[in-house]
Scaffold this motif. Sequence first.
Motif, PDB file in Angstrom:
ATOM      1  N   ARG A  28      -9.204  -1.633   3.730  1.00 17.42           N
ATOM      2  CA  ARG A  28      -8.425  -1.293   2.531  1.00 17.42           C
ATOM      3  C   ARG A  28      -8.194  -2.518   1.654  1.00 17.42           C
ATOM      4  O   ARG A  28      -8.245  -2.441   0.436  1.00 17.42           O
ATOM      5  CB  ARG A  28      -7.087  -0.680   2.933  1.00 17.42           C
ATOM      6  CG  ARG A  28      -6.270  -0.268   1.720  1.00 17.42           C
ATOM      7  CD  ARG A  28      -4.876   0.178   2.116  1.00 17.42           C
ATOM      8  NE  ARG A  28      -4.145   0.513   0.926  1.00 17.42           N
ATOM      9  CZ  ARG A  28      -3.965   1.750   0.471  1.00 17.42           C
ATOM     10  NH1 ARG A  28      -4.444   2.768   1.124  1.00 17.42           N
ATOM     11  NH2 ARG A  28      -3.297   1.968  -0.638  1.00 17.42           N
TER      12      ARG A  28
ATOM     13  N   ALA B 262       0.865  -1.182   0.000  1.00 10.54           N
ATOM     14  CA  ALA B 262       0.000   0.000   0.000  1.00 10.54           C
ATOM     15  C   ALA B 262       0.896   1.224   0.000  1.00 10.54           C
ATOM     16  O   ALA B 262       1.919   1.271   0.683  1.00 10.54           O
ATOM     17  CB  ALA B 262      -0.882  -0.012   1.242  1.00 10.54           C
TER      18      ALA B 262
ATOM     19  N   CYS C 101     -11.072  -3.079  -0.819  1.00 14.80           N
ATOM     20  CA  CYS C 101     -11.428  -2.042  -1.788  1.00 14.80           C
ATOM     21  C   CYS C 101     -11.064  -2.468  -3.209  1.00 14.80           C
ATOM     22  O   CYS C 101      -9.997  -3.035  -3.446  1.00 14.80           O
ATOM     23  CB  CYS C 101     -10.697  -0.735  -1.460  1.00 14.80           C
ATOM     24  SG  CYS C 101     -11.245   0.053   0.049  1.00 14.80           S
TER      25      CYS C 101
ATOM     26  N   LEU D 168      -6.793   2.991  -5.743  1.00 13.36           N
ATOM     27  CA  LEU D 168      -8.066   2.670  -5.109  1.00 13.36           C
ATOM     28  C   LEU D 168      -9.220   3.214  -5.946  1.00 13.36           C
ATOM     29  O   LEU D 168      -9.240   4.396  -6.282  1.00 13.36           O
ATOM     30  CB  LEU D 168      -8.143   3.271  -3.710  1.00 13.36           C
ATOM     31  CG  LEU D 168      -7.206   2.697  -2.652  1.00 13.36           C
ATOM     32  CD1 LEU D 168      -7.333   3.492  -1.357  1.00 13.36           C
ATOM     33  CD2 LEU D 168      -7.496   1.231  -2.404  1.00 13.36           C
TER      34      LEU D 168
ATOM     35  N   GLN E 248     -12.981   3.843  -1.469  1.00  7.59           N
ATOM     36  CA  GLN E 248     -12.277   4.119  -0.223  1.00  7.59           C
ATOM     37  C   GLN E 248     -12.725   3.153   0.873  1.00  7.59           C
ATOM     38  O   GLN E 248     -13.866   2.680   0.863  1.00  7.59           O
ATOM     39  CB  GLN E 248     -12.534   5.561   0.221  1.00  7.59           C
ATOM     40  CG  GLN E 248     -11.938   6.597  -0.714  1.00  7.59           C
ATOM     41  CD  GLN E 248     -10.423   6.517  -0.765  1.00  7.59           C
ATOM     42  OE1 GLN E 248      -9.753   6.443   0.253  1.00  7.59           O
ATOM     43  NE2 GLN E 248      -9.886   6.528  -1.973  1.00  7.59           N
ATOM     44  N   PRO E 249     -11.826   2.880   1.826  1.00  6.91           N
ATOM     45  CA  PRO E 249     -12.219   2.057   2.971  1.00  6.91           C
ATOM     46  C   PRO E 249     -13.343   2.740   3.756  1.00  6.91           C
ATOM     47  O   PRO E 249     -13.442   3.967   3.776  1.00  6.91           O
ATOM     48  CB  PRO E 249     -10.946   1.996   3.825  1.00  6.91           C
ATOM     49  CG  PRO E 249      -9.832   2.343   2.903  1.00  6.91           C
ATOM     50  CD  PRO E 249     -10.417   3.270   1.882  1.00  6.91           C
TER      51      PRO E 249
ATOM     52  N   ASP F 199      -3.001   6.288  -1.880  1.00  2.87           N
ATOM     53  CA  ASP F 199      -4.165   5.752  -2.581  1.00  2.87           C
ATOM     54  C   ASP F 199      -3.789   4.723  -3.637  1.00  2.87           C
ATOM     55  O   ASP F 199      -4.638   4.306  -4.428  1.00  2.87           O
ATOM     56  CB  ASP F 199      -4.950   6.887  -3.259  1.00  2.87           C
ATOM     57  CG  ASP F 199      -5.774   7.695  -2.270  1.00  2.87           C
ATOM     58  OD1 ASP F 199      -6.006   7.203  -1.144  1.00  2.87           O
ATOM     59  OD2 ASP F 199      -6.181   8.810  -2.627  1.00  2.87           O
TER      60      ASP F 199
END
Length: 100
Positions: free
Chosen positions: A65, A23, A68, A50, A53-54, A26
């Motif tokens: 996350r 990660a 997503c 992404l 969004q979470p 974004d």
Amino acid sequence: MNTQAITMEHLQMATDSYGTVLAYGDYVLASAYRHLGKGKIGNDARVYKLAEQPIPGFGPESRSRSECVLDLVAEADQLFDDAGHAIAWALAQIPATTQE
């Protein structure tokens, strides 16, 4: 045709110990070891962003996350010697404004 959405969870399940899924803001950076035949061996490199969004919390309305949906934004057209070089390429594909 595979129409399943890509998530960090899916990427992690498909990545062996020679690859990685990271990660980064974004973005999600991914690399996996590939043996394509005819001497084509190495790590690929992909950059995802992404697409959703979470949603914090617990229960059916929450989303971590790792759950997503991701959109592929860049994919290397070459293989790299290792995951480190693949991720270095992936980092270079992210706009500088998001790296600050």
